[in-house]
Design an enzyme around this catalytic site. Structure first.
Site, PDB file in Angstrom:
ATOM      1  N   TYR A  59       0.917  -0.997   0.152  1.00  0.00           N
ATOM      2  CA  TYR A  59       0.082  -0.012   0.108  1.00  0.00           C
ATOM      3  C   TYR A  59       1.000   1.250  -0.085  1.00  0.00           C
ATOM      4  CZ  TYR A  59      -3.100   3.248   1.737  1.00  0.00           C
ATOM      5  OH  TYR A  59      -4.169   4.519   1.830  1.00  0.00           O
ATOM      6  N   LYS A 111       0.933   4.225  -2.694  1.00  0.00           N
ATOM      7  CA  LYS A 111       0.639   5.850  -2.367  1.00  0.00           C
ATOM      8  C   LYS A 111       1.907   6.728  -2.871  1.00  0.00           C
ATOM      9  CE  LYS A 111      -3.153   5.199  -1.635  1.00  0.00           C
ATOM     10  NZ  LYS A 111      -4.459   6.048  -2.366  1.00  0.00           N
TER      11      LYS A 111
END
Ligand code: NAP
Length: 265
Positions: free
Chosen positions: A157, A161
């Site tokens: 993740y 990002k």
């Protein structure tokens, strides 16, 4: 006061709940015509109804942002329904947990495909319509996790990002000649359905680590996104705005404890 964005055509991906639904509601309340994008029909219709009930204009479009044909269909739907595209809020994202030692290639790909590839595909699909208008606003929902901080279970993740921001900086340069700005909001811990799924213990732990001692609201993020969408933000591009109640500031837990101590002059 800022120039009104009433009547502008706004796409919000991942708007069927959470931060995206908040962005859709806030933009609609400002008079924009909003395309509510997600994969779940019932949830999308519920957001559209909420907006209509409050006097706003929105319609649902079901699509998977990780699929290139779907991304093109999102842009086509906004053009057909609203006559063009003024703003893209590339917000759709997922954050399933997996420790590095247990992470499968499929886990990694799913997160990168939705969060990073989905952002690229949606921006790419919307650029021609924005170019035709000679202006446009892209607002990416990144995160503090990855670009600034880390958290066990979210290496994929965090990578996705941070990838969004690497993408943003070059996209901002390439699109500047067409009057299109590309910026990102970096939420801290925001109380959404997705975050609630991590359990109450996680939410309480997070609140305790934030100087303002509360999780953010979806409106906290939506208002920052709305600012990037204004005419007055035209000279801001390739930038990030952290909205986290000060979460990234303390250098240690002791800093938070010290702030809680009564001050004796
Ligand atoms: P959420 O409550 O789980 O909502 C995620 C949204 O994304 C839903 O509307 C979901 O819609 C949509 N979505 C997921 N995969 C999709 C796909 N492949 N195609 C289209 N739509 C998709 O999440 P959230 O907490 O609001 O997070 C929204 C964004 O903020 C994400 O990018 C996340 O990384 C970022 N963020 C959140 C926090 C936080 O504390 N909540 C902090 C930092 C950053 P469907 O299920 O209908 O497809």
């Amino acid at each position: 006061m800022f120039t009104s964005i009433a009547g502008r055509s706004v796409i919000v991906t991942g708007a069927t709940r959470g931060i995206g639904a908040g962005i859709a509601r806030v933009f609609a309340a400002a008079g924009a015509r909003v395309l509510v994008v997600g994969r779940q029909a019932e949830a999308a219709e519920a957001v559209v109804e909420q907006i209509a009930h409050a006097g706003g204009t929105a319609s649902a479009f079901l699509a998977d942002v990780a699929d290139s044909e779907s991304a093109a269909a999102i842009a086509a739907a906004a053009i057909e329904r609203h006559g063009g595209i003024d703003v893209l809020c590339a917000n759709a994202g997922i954050y399933p947990e997996a420790r590095l030692t247990e992470m499968s290639v499929a886990d990694w790909d799913r997160v990168l495909d939705t969060n990073a590839r989905g952002t690229f595909l949606c921006v790419q699909a919307c650029v021609p319509a924005m170019r035709a208008r000679g202006r446009g606003r892209v607002i990416i929902t990144s995160s503090i996790t990855g670009p600034i901080t880390g958290y066990p279970g979210w290496s994929h993740y965090g990578a996705s990002k941070a990838a969004q921001l690497g993408f943003m900086r070059t996209a901002a340069i390439e699109l500047a000649p067409y009057g299109i700005t590309v910026n990102a909001v970096l939420p801290g811990n925001i109380m959404t359905e997705g975050l609630a799924a991590n359990g109450p213990e996680y939410a309480a732990q997070m609140a305790a680590s934030i100087p303002q001692r509360r999780l953010g609201s979806v409106e906290d993020i939506a208002h920052a996104a709305l600012f990037f969408a204004t005419d007055e933000a035209a000279y801001i591009t390739g930038q990030t705005l952290v909205i986290d109640g000060g979460q990234v500031l303390p250098e240690s837990l002791a800093a938070l404890d010290a702030a809680a101590e009564p001050f004796s002059a």
